[in-house]
Design an enzyme around this catalytic site. Sequence first.
Site, PDB file in Angstrom:
ATOM      1  N   GLY A  12       0.772  -1.234   0.000  1.00 52.50           N
ATOM      2  CA  GLY A  12       0.000   0.000   0.000  1.00 52.50           C
ATOM      3  C   GLY A  12       0.804   1.285   0.000  1.00 52.50           C
ATOM      4  O   GLY A  12       0.314   2.313   0.467  1.00 52.50           O
ATOM      5  N   LEU A  93     -10.412  -7.877 -13.012  1.00 49.66           N
ATOM      6  CA  LEU A  93     -11.813  -7.540 -12.763  1.00 49.66           C
ATOM      7  C   LEU A  93     -12.670  -7.827 -13.995  1.00 49.66           C
ATOM      8  O   LEU A  93     -12.249  -7.566 -15.127  1.00 49.66           O
ATOM      9  CB  LEU A  93     -11.924  -6.059 -12.388  1.00 49.66           C
ATOM     10  N   HIS A 109      -0.292   1.313 -13.270  1.00 45.25           N
ATOM     11  CA  HIS A 109       0.363   0.124 -13.820  1.00 45.25           C
ATOM     12  C   HIS A 109       1.846   0.441 -14.026  1.00 45.25           C
ATOM     13  O   HIS A 109       2.179   1.512 -14.548  1.00 45.25           O
ATOM     14  CB  HIS A 109      -0.296  -0.256 -15.157  1.00 45.25           C
TER      15      HIS A 109
END
Length: 195
Positions: A12, A93, A109
């Site tokens: 994170g 997804l 990305h």
Amino acid sequence: SKRVAILLSGGGSNMMTLVDSMTGDHPARPCFVGSNDPNAGGLAKAAAQGIPTGAVDHKPFGKDRGAFEDALRALIDAHAPDIVCLAGFMRVLTADFVQAYEGRMLNIHPSLLPKYKGLHTHARALEAGDAEAGCTVHEVTPLLDDGPILGQARVAVEAGDTPDTLAQRVLTQEHRLYPAVLRRFASGDRTPVIL
Ligand code: GAR
């Protein structure tokens, strides 16, 4: 102000730079940090900032992506975000999920898209002998690592780079790029940020 949900699968660090940026006159605030991994390090970091967190472990769902995503959507939607930021979220997804957040979901990305969609981007850039690498923030569309580019930052490949050293140098740029793109996007401006 705009409400931002952030999804992650790992440590994170990108989530933290986004959270740290959303203060003062910033047009957005974090409303939720979610994960597919209840043990993701980023969840504890977000909770320590006082941000609501939650996880839907994808593993018990097996191949049933739809059921996993329905549960994740319920968790996200309980916090009514205006914008969803994928920040090291490592599940592919489906189109149904993407369409639920159409035009308001961003992803970072670690390559200069359209080069090197998918995994192992740094190893592939080195393998190809590229002189530069970098990162891209784009709007999420149903195709993987596709969708309109909202920002890019470049780094030079150096002699002796390994996938790890290159990843580290690109990550430093991710931490500049993603907050810059989010600020612009949250203010309604989709002009790409070029760093
Ligand atoms: C970042 O390098 C991000 O670009 C990458 O995962 C890392 C997460 O680091 N994302 C992808 O590879 C998406 N397919 P972080 O958890 O420290 O932000």
